[in-house]
Design a protein around this motif. Structure first.
Motif, PDB file in Angstrom:
ATOM      1  N   GLN A 160       3.093  13.365  -6.694  1.00 51.35           N
ATOM      2  CA  GLN A 160       4.052  13.684  -5.395  1.00 51.35           C
ATOM      3  C   GLN A 160       5.554  13.120  -5.650  1.00 51.35           C
ATOM      4  OE1 GLN A 160       1.984  12.320  -1.944  1.00 51.35           O
ATOM      5  NE2 GLN A 160       0.014  13.513  -2.219  1.00 51.35           N
ATOM      6  N   LEU A 161       5.489  11.855  -6.306  1.00 51.10           N
ATOM      7  CA  LEU A 161       7.032  11.310  -6.102  1.00 51.10           C
ATOM      8  C   LEU A 161       7.824  12.356  -7.289  1.00 51.10           C
ATOM      9  CD1 LEU A 161       8.816   9.003  -5.644  1.00 51.10           C
ATOM     10  CD2 LEU A 161       7.631   7.440  -7.635  1.00 51.10           C
ATOM     11  N   SER A 162       7.114  12.599  -8.224  1.00 49.95           N
ATOM     12  CA  SER A 162       7.866  13.555  -9.256  1.00 49.95           C
ATOM     13  C   SER A 162       8.257  14.858  -8.507  1.00 49.95           C
ATOM     14  CB  SER A 162       6.819  13.501 -10.543  1.00 49.95           C
ATOM     15  OG  SER A 162       7.501  14.586 -11.288  1.00 49.95           O
TER      16      SER A 162
ATOM     17  N   TYR B 188      14.028   6.790  -2.765  1.00 43.50           N
ATOM     18  CA  TYR B 188      13.492   6.392  -4.277  1.00 43.50           C
ATOM     19  C   TYR B 188      12.950   4.801  -4.320  1.00 43.50           C
ATOM     20  CZ  TYR B 188      12.665   6.179  -9.036  1.00 43.50           C
ATOM     21  OH  TYR B 188      12.069   5.726 -10.386  1.00 43.50           O
ATOM     22  N   GLY B 189      13.976   4.093  -3.794  1.00 41.40           N
ATOM     23  CA  GLY B 189      13.322   2.583  -3.781  1.00 41.40           C
ATOM     24  C   GLY B 189      12.433   2.326  -3.131  1.00 41.40           C
ATOM     25  N   HIS B 190      12.234   2.910  -1.925  1.00 40.75           N
ATOM     26  CA  HIS B 190      11.039   2.866  -1.227  1.00 40.75           C
ATOM     27  C   HIS B 190       9.663   3.244  -1.876  1.00 40.75           C
ATOM     28  CE1 HIS B 190      12.887   1.092   2.442  1.00 40.75           C
ATOM     29  NE2 HIS B 190      13.867   2.130   2.456  1.00 40.75           N
ATOM     30  N   LEU B 191       9.778   4.330  -2.234  1.00 43.50           N
ATOM     31  CA  LEU B 191       8.531   5.117  -2.884  1.00 43.50           C
ATOM     32  C   LEU B 191       8.345   4.213  -4.408  1.00 43.50           C
ATOM     33  CD1 LEU B 191       9.680   8.754  -2.677  1.00 43.50           C
ATOM     34  CD2 LEU B 191       7.908   7.755  -1.541  1.00 43.50           C
ATOM     35  N   GLN B 192       9.250   3.591  -5.043  1.00 38.90           N
ATOM     36  CA  GLN B 192       8.929   2.967  -6.066  1.00 38.90           C
ATOM     37  C   GLN B 192       8.435   1.676  -5.837  1.00 38.90           C
ATOM     38  OE1 GLN B 192       9.310   4.062  -9.262  1.00 38.90           O
ATOM     39  NE2 GLN B 192       8.217   2.251  -9.815  1.00 38.90           N
ATOM     40  N   LYS B 193       9.043   0.966  -4.657  1.00 34.99           N
ATOM     41  CA  LYS B 193       8.377  -0.105  -4.045  1.00 34.99           C
ATOM     42  C   LYS B 193       6.876  -0.130  -3.793  1.00 34.99           C
ATOM     43  CE  LYS B 193       8.971  -3.966  -0.674  1.00 34.99           C
ATOM     44  NZ  LYS B 193       9.680  -4.242   0.454  1.00 34.99           N
ATOM     45  N   PHE B 194       6.558   1.167  -3.364  1.00 36.21           N
ATOM     46  CA  PHE B 194       5.070   1.153  -2.850  1.00 36.21           C
ATOM     47  C   PHE B 194       4.358   1.446  -4.145  1.00 36.21           C
ATOM     48  CE2 PHE B 194       1.616   4.293  -1.753  1.00 36.21           C
ATOM     49  CZ  PHE B 194       0.917   3.221  -0.953  1.00 36.21           C
TER      50      PHE B 194
ATOM     51  N   ASN C 185       4.719   0.047  -7.077  1.00 36.84           N
ATOM     52  CA  ASN C 185       4.652  -1.103  -7.323  1.00 36.84           C
ATOM     53  C   ASN C 185       3.650  -2.151  -6.783  1.00 36.84           C
ATOM     54  OD1 ASN C 185       6.823  -0.981  -9.489  1.00 36.84           O
ATOM     55  ND2 ASN C 185       8.503  -1.924  -8.031  1.00 36.84           N
ATOM     56  N   GLN C 186       3.530  -1.739  -5.680  1.00 35.47           N
ATOM     57  CA  GLN C 186       2.548  -2.569  -4.771  1.00 35.47           C
ATOM     58  C   GLN C 186       1.094  -1.957  -5.226  1.00 35.47           C
ATOM     59  OE1 GLN C 186       3.539  -2.010  -0.766  1.00 35.47           O
ATOM     60  NE2 GLN C 186       4.714  -3.526  -0.470  1.00 35.47           N
ATOM     61  N   LEU C 187       1.049  -0.670  -5.501  1.00 30.94           N
ATOM     62  CA  LEU C 187      -0.234   0.014  -5.972  1.00 30.94           C
ATOM     63  C   LEU C 187      -0.575  -0.560  -7.409  1.00 30.94           C
ATOM     64  CD1 LEU C 187      -0.207   3.626  -5.161  1.00 30.94           C
ATOM     65  CD2 LEU C 187      -1.696   2.339  -4.261  1.00 30.94           C
ATOM     66  N   ASP C 188       0.590  -0.717  -8.147  1.00 28.89           N
ATOM     67  CA  ASP C 188       0.325  -1.241  -9.395  1.00 28.89           C
ATOM     68  C   ASP C 188      -0.303  -2.860  -9.327  1.00 28.89           C
ATOM     69  OD1 ASP C 188       0.799   1.113 -10.574  1.00 28.89           O
ATOM     70  OD2 ASP C 188       2.898   0.326 -11.212  1.00 28.89           O
ATOM     71  N   GLU C 189       0.373  -3.702  -8.657  1.00 32.82           N
ATOM     72  CA  GLU C 189      -0.209  -4.969  -8.352  1.00 32.82           C
ATOM     73  C   GLU C 189      -1.772  -4.904  -7.901  1.00 32.82           C
ATOM     74  OE1 GLU C 189       2.544  -7.095  -5.965  1.00 32.82           O
ATOM     75  OE2 GLU C 189       4.250  -6.670  -6.963  1.00 32.82           O
ATOM     76  N   THR C 190      -1.857  -4.095  -6.857  1.00 30.21           N
ATOM     77  CA  THR C 190      -3.527  -4.003  -6.497  1.00 30.21           C
ATOM     78  C   THR C 190      -4.380  -3.551  -7.441  1.00 30.21           C
ATOM     79  OG1 THR C 190      -2.577  -3.250  -4.286  1.00 30.21           O
ATOM     80  CG2 THR C 190      -4.813  -2.723  -4.914  1.00 30.21           C
ATOM     81  N   LEU C 191      -3.796  -2.821  -8.296  1.00 27.04           N
ATOM     82  CA  LEU C 191      -4.788  -2.278  -9.410  1.00 27.04           C
ATOM     83  C   LEU C 191      -5.108  -3.403 -10.630  1.00 27.04           C
ATOM     84  CD1 LEU C 191      -3.597   1.407 -10.339  1.00 27.04           C
ATOM     85  CD2 LEU C 191      -5.891   0.684  -9.923  1.00 27.04           C
ATOM     86  N   THR C 192      -3.812  -4.337 -10.958  1.00 30.92           N
ATOM     87  CA  THR C 192      -4.024  -5.427 -11.612  1.00 30.92           C
ATOM     88  C   THR C 192      -5.234  -6.329 -11.176  1.00 30.92           C
ATOM     89  OG1 THR C 192      -1.703  -5.093 -12.549  1.00 30.92           O
ATOM     90  CG2 THR C 192      -2.644  -7.114 -12.856  1.00 30.92           C
ATOM     91  N   LYS C 193      -4.826  -6.723  -9.831  1.00 31.18           N
ATOM     92  CA  LYS C 193      -5.744  -7.847  -9.293  1.00 31.18           C
ATOM     93  C   LYS C 193      -7.196  -7.126  -9.193  1.00 31.18           C
ATOM     94  CE  LYS C 193      -2.139  -9.715  -6.359  1.00 31.18           C
ATOM     95  NZ  LYS C 193      -1.885  -9.801  -4.662  1.00 31.18           N
ATOM     96  N   GLN C 194      -7.462  -5.966  -8.844  1.00 30.25           N
ATOM     97  CA  GLN C 194      -8.703  -5.181  -9.057  1.00 30.25           C
ATOM     98  C   GLN C 194      -9.504  -5.479 -10.305  1.00 30.25           C
ATOM     99  OE1 GLN C 194      -9.847  -5.018  -5.793  1.00 30.25           O
ATOM    100  NE2 GLN C 194     -10.791  -3.226  -6.162  1.00 30.25           N
ATOM    101  N   LYS C 195      -8.696  -4.892 -11.298  1.00 33.66           N
ATOM    102  CA  LYS C 195      -9.197  -5.010 -12.982  1.00 33.66           C
ATOM    103  C   LYS C 195      -9.419  -6.592 -13.088  1.00 33.66           C
ATOM    104  CE  LYS C 195      -6.919  -0.664 -14.202  1.00 33.66           C
ATOM    105  NZ  LYS C 195      -5.762  -0.416 -15.055  1.00 33.66           N
TER     106      LYS C 195
END
Length: 149
Positions: free
Chosen positions: A51-53, A65-71, A73-83
């Motif tokens: 969707q971002l693309s 774009y900054g707000h979408l990129q921030k979100f 990054n939050q998803l990536d952090e969540t995935l890292t913690k989950q893994k």
């Protein structure tokens, strides 16, 4: 130890094995749910990137774009913690599995002991019966011999 006491110990061991089995199944379910949740987050991230693309092709402001990129990054952090939590779920399943195997081994040992005691008891009774039969045969022989004299 009496057979009755061993039977009680066996019942307790069966209960312990059942509890360990339930705990193992619960740990497996929790791990499976974890992997499903992780997969859903990964899929959500992929959908969000798509969707971002698409939105980026239509044109985005730097702020949007900054707000979408921030979100993202939050998803990536969540995935890292989950893994990182994966090892905890795997460890829990491993611990429960080891405990279940120990309880199963304990139950089987008690069953073996009971069977051994029952076999020994039956052998004792068989020997007693054979001894009585031998004594009976000896008495009959002795009577026949005393009658013939």
């Amino acid at each position: 130890m009496s057979n009755q006491a061993l039977a009680l110990i066996l019942e307790r061991a069966k209960d312990d094995e059942d509890k360990a089995s339930l705990a193992l199944n619960q740990a497996r379910v929790e791990r499976e749910n974890y992997y499903i949740q992780l997969q859903q987050i990964e899929q959500y991230r992929l959908d969000y990137c798509r969707q971002l693309s698409e939105r980026g092709q239509q044109g985005l402001t730097a702020s949007s774009y900054g707000h979408l990129q921030k979100f993202l990054n939050q998803l990536d952090e969540t995935l890292t913690k989950q893994k990182q939590a994966a090892s905890q779920f795997d460890f829990q399943v491993e611990q429960c599995s080891e405990h279940w195997h120990e309880m199963r081994k304990k139950r089987r040992s008690i069953e073996w002991l009971l069977e051994k005691k029952q076999t020994e008891r039956q052998q004792f009774l068989d020997r007693q019966e054979q001894k009585m039969m031998d004594e009976f045969a000896t008495l009959q022989f002795a009577r026949r011999m005393s009658i013939k004299r």
